[in-house]
Design an enzyme around this catalytic site. Sequence first.
Site, PDB file in Angstrom:
ATOM      1  N   GLY A   8     -65.566  -1.356 -44.405  1.00 17.50           N
ATOM      2  CA  GLY A   8     -64.658  -1.955 -43.411  1.00 17.50           C
ATOM      3  C   GLY A   8     -63.231  -1.490 -43.611  1.00 17.50           C
ATOM      4  O   GLY A   8     -62.275  -2.232 -43.392  1.00 17.50           O
ATOM      5  N   ASP A  53     -72.493   1.539 -42.232  1.00 15.55           N
ATOM      6  CA  ASP A  53     -72.674   0.234 -41.606  1.00 15.55           C
ATOM      7  C   ASP A  53     -73.286  -0.655 -42.680  1.00 15.55           C
ATOM      8  O   ASP A  53     -74.381  -0.346 -43.181  1.00 15.55           O
ATOM      9  CB  ASP A  53     -73.610   0.385 -40.393  1.00 15.55           C
ATOM     10  CG  ASP A  53     -73.742  -0.927 -39.619  1.00 15.55           C
ATOM     11  OD1 ASP A  53     -73.615  -2.008 -40.246  1.00 15.55           O
ATOM     12  OD2 ASP A  53     -73.969  -0.862 -38.405  1.00 15.55           O
ATOM     13  N   TYR A 142     -68.188 -18.298 -39.515  1.00 18.37           N
ATOM     14  CA  TYR A 142     -67.440 -17.502 -40.493  1.00 18.37           C
ATOM     15  C   TYR A 142     -67.340 -18.259 -41.825  1.00 18.37           C
ATOM     16  O   TYR A 142     -67.625 -17.708 -42.896  1.00 18.37           O
ATOM     17  CB  TYR A 142     -66.049 -17.222 -39.925  1.00 18.37           C
ATOM     18  CG  TYR A 142     -65.104 -16.462 -40.823  1.00 18.37           C
ATOM     19  CD1 TYR A 142     -65.319 -15.130 -41.151  1.00 18.37           C
ATOM     20  CD2 TYR A 142     -63.950 -17.083 -41.309  1.00 18.37           C
ATOM     21  CE1 TYR A 142     -64.419 -14.429 -41.944  1.00 18.37           C
ATOM     22  CE2 TYR A 142     -63.044 -16.390 -42.100  1.00 18.37           C
ATOM     23  CZ  TYR A 142     -63.281 -15.062 -42.420  1.00 18.37           C
ATOM     24  OH  TYR A 142     -62.394 -14.375 -43.203  1.00 18.37           O
ATOM     25  N   LYS A 146     -68.841 -17.435 -45.535  1.00 17.81           N
ATOM     26  CA  LYS A 146     -67.944 -17.234 -46.688  1.00 17.81           C
ATOM     27  C   LYS A 146     -68.346 -18.133 -47.864  1.00 17.81           C
ATOM     28  O   LYS A 146     -68.314 -17.702 -49.010  1.00 17.81           O
ATOM     29  CB  LYS A 146     -66.485 -17.468 -46.277  1.00 17.81           C
ATOM     30  CG  LYS A 146     -65.910 -16.343 -45.419  1.00 17.81           C
ATOM     31  CD  LYS A 146     -65.817 -15.036 -46.211  1.00 17.81           C
ATOM     32  CE  LYS A 146     -65.387 -13.856 -45.390  1.00 17.81           C
ATOM     33  NZ  LYS A 146     -65.410 -12.586 -46.116  1.00 17.81           N
TER      34      LYS A 146
HETATM   35  P1  NAD Z   1     -60.672  -6.666 -40.015  1.00 18.58           P
HETATM   36  O1  NAD Z   1     -61.482  -7.321 -38.935  1.00 18.58           O
HETATM   37  O2  NAD Z   1     -59.308  -6.210 -39.702  1.00 18.58           O
HETATM   38  O3  NAD Z   1     -61.505  -5.435 -40.616  1.00 18.58           O
HETATM   39  C1  NAD Z   1     -62.867  -5.501 -40.874  1.00 18.58           C
HETATM   40  C2  NAD Z   1     -63.442  -4.131 -40.581  1.00 18.58           C
HETATM   41  O4  NAD Z   1     -64.861  -4.186 -40.793  1.00 18.58           O
HETATM   42  C3  NAD Z   1     -63.238  -3.689 -39.132  1.00 18.58           C
HETATM   43  O5  NAD Z   1     -62.589  -2.426 -39.118  1.00 18.58           O
HETATM   44  C4  NAD Z   1     -64.649  -3.585 -38.559  1.00 18.58           C
HETATM   45  O6  NAD Z   1     -64.808  -2.510 -37.662  1.00 18.58           O
HETATM   46  C5  NAD Z   1     -65.465  -3.351 -39.823  1.00 18.58           C
HETATM   47  N1  NAD Z   1     -66.867  -3.739 -39.664  1.00 18.58           N
HETATM   48  C6  NAD Z   1     -67.386  -4.737 -38.903  1.00 18.58           C
HETATM   49  N2  NAD Z   1     -68.717  -4.733 -39.010  1.00 18.58           N
HETATM   50  C7  NAD Z   1     -69.053  -3.740 -39.861  1.00 18.58           C
HETATM   51  C8  NAD Z   1     -70.283  -3.259 -40.355  1.00 18.58           C
HETATM   52  N3  NAD Z   1     -71.452  -3.780 -39.974  1.00 18.58           N
HETATM   53  N4  NAD Z   1     -70.251  -2.252 -41.245  1.00 18.58           N
HETATM   54  C9  NAD Z   1     -69.084  -1.680 -41.627  1.00 18.58           C
HETATM   55  N5  NAD Z   1     -67.882  -2.077 -41.157  1.00 18.58           N
HETATM   56  C10 NAD Z   1     -67.874  -3.100 -40.285  1.00 18.58           C
HETATM   57  O7  NAD Z   1     -60.686  -7.656 -41.260  1.00 18.58           O
HETATM   58  P2  NAD Z   1     -59.666  -7.710 -42.505  1.00 18.58           P
HETATM   59  O8  NAD Z   1     -58.587  -8.622 -42.128  1.00 18.58           O
HETATM   60  O9  NAD Z   1     -59.359  -6.362 -42.997  1.00 18.58           O
HETATM   61  O10 NAD Z   1     -60.589  -8.514 -43.542  1.00 18.58           O
HETATM   62  C11 NAD Z   1     -61.263  -7.927 -44.625  1.00 18.58           C
HETATM   63  C12 NAD Z   1     -61.897  -9.032 -45.457  1.00 18.58           C
HETATM   64  O11 NAD Z   1     -60.897  -9.987 -45.838  1.00 18.58           O
HETATM   65  C13 NAD Z   1     -62.974  -9.828 -44.708  1.00 18.58           C
HETATM   66  O12 NAD Z   1     -63.992 -10.195 -45.600  1.00 18.58           O
HETATM   67  C14 NAD Z   1     -62.244 -11.071 -44.272  1.00 18.58           C
HETATM   68  O13 NAD Z   1     -63.125 -12.156 -44.110  1.00 18.58           O
HETATM   69  C15 NAD Z   1     -61.291 -11.287 -45.433  1.00 18.58           C
HETATM   70  N6  NAD Z   1     -60.134 -12.109 -45.055  1.00 18.58           N
HETATM   71  C16 NAD Z   1     -59.181 -11.636 -44.210  1.00 18.58           C
HETATM   72  C17 NAD Z   1     -58.125 -12.467 -43.854  1.00 18.58           C
HETATM   73  C18 NAD Z   1     -57.028 -11.993 -42.923  1.00 18.58           C
HETATM   74  O14 NAD Z   1     -56.149 -12.796 -42.552  1.00 18.58           O
HETATM   75  N7  NAD Z   1     -56.998 -10.729 -42.522  1.00 18.58           N
HETATM   76  C19 NAD Z   1     -58.041 -13.777 -44.359  1.00 18.58           C
HETATM   77  C20 NAD Z   1     -59.065 -14.224 -45.188  1.00 18.58           C
HETATM   78  C21 NAD Z   1     -60.097 -13.379 -45.555  1.00 18.58           C
END
Ligand code: NAD
Length: 316
Positions: A8, A53, A142, A146
């Site tokens: 990701g 993926d 979600y 988690k």
């Molecule tokens: P994001 O949505 O910006 O990025 C996630 C990426 O994963 C996207 O680019 C998407 O295309 C990719 N993705 C989706 N399905 C996929 C698959 N099947 N295989 C491969 N890639 C896939 O999210 P982020 O903000 O970068 O978050 C990353 C992690 O941090 C996640 O686990 C999220 O739950 C956690 N998180 C983020 C936040 C925040 O505020 N950004 C807060 C708490 C936790």
Amino acid sequence: MKKILVTGALGQIGTELVMKMRDMYGANNVIASSRSKRKETEVTESGPFELVDVVNAQQIADAVKKHNVDTVVNLAAILSASGEANPSGTWDINMGGLYNILEVARENNCAVCTPSSIAVFGPSTPKEQTPQDTVMRPTTMYGVTKVAGELLCDYYHMKFNVDTRGMRYPGLISNKALPGGGTTDYAVHIYYEALKHKKYECFLDKGTRMDMMYMPDALNAVIQLMEADPAKLIHRNAFNVTAMSFDPEGIAAEIRKHIPEFELTYNVNQDIQKIANSWPDSLDDSQARKQWNWNPKYDLASMTEDMLTELKKKLN
Ligand code: NAD
């Protein structure tokens, strides 16, 4: 020297984490991956990139073997607000993907870091100074994935000795990639709109207080936790971490110190508001501070100053 696979990697965190880790560990030692590549970016071009993926275990295993990976940072996920529009896809990617990552890690002796979220908490969790160990009855898909993910990572550590680690991020604010459909996204959009139009219509209501963190601190959290002495880690996969807590009026007041005419109005999205209402107002992150010296650098004032400076350059 570590060999790190980031899944990701083209999202809000990955876009910055990959570049920071390539600086620290060497460009060829950090393999960025995502399920698709729509365009070339510095992440896809400055070091190795693979199409992975996470729902496809073979693709994960192929990338791990090809690059001799010893650490996986699993960022692939569907976030809170997007997750409610597609609960079954959220389950498949967040849980199925994590299970695949853990299995590949077990078979190939890799460490795994997977961020959790304040979404693990729910309406029955204490709202103020939410403790490290407390009630976790989330009401979003979600959040369900988690909590289950934290437990699954703990299980893989206990049962198979996989070196799993993770932290419960609050809302993350950044100026490179836009956020990917979370409940706290307003706290990023508000800065863009303040600079572009001097006004912002907020999808969350007045007084909605939540924990937040600026991206440089969020990147340090992953790196610090991955580097921490395992003997000192009691809560491996579920560390509360936070840097600040504010509501829309609080961030608007800070922006007005730089843009006095900034105007905040409200047009509440009831679905997202319901999620925000179920999350804590402020977290107790003392265990992260104690066990791996977590110590964020940015507060609301210093983050706002930096966000506005960086975004001005980007938007000009
Ligand atoms: P994001 O949505 O910006 O990025 C996630 C990426 O994963 C996207 O680019 C998407 O295309 C990719 N993705 C989706 N399905 C996929 C698959 N099947 N295989 C491969 N890639 C896939 O999210 P982020 O903000 O970068 O978050 C990353 C992690 O941090 C996640 O686990 C999220 O739950 C956690 N998180 C983020 C936040 C925040 O505020 N950004 C807060 C708490 C936790």
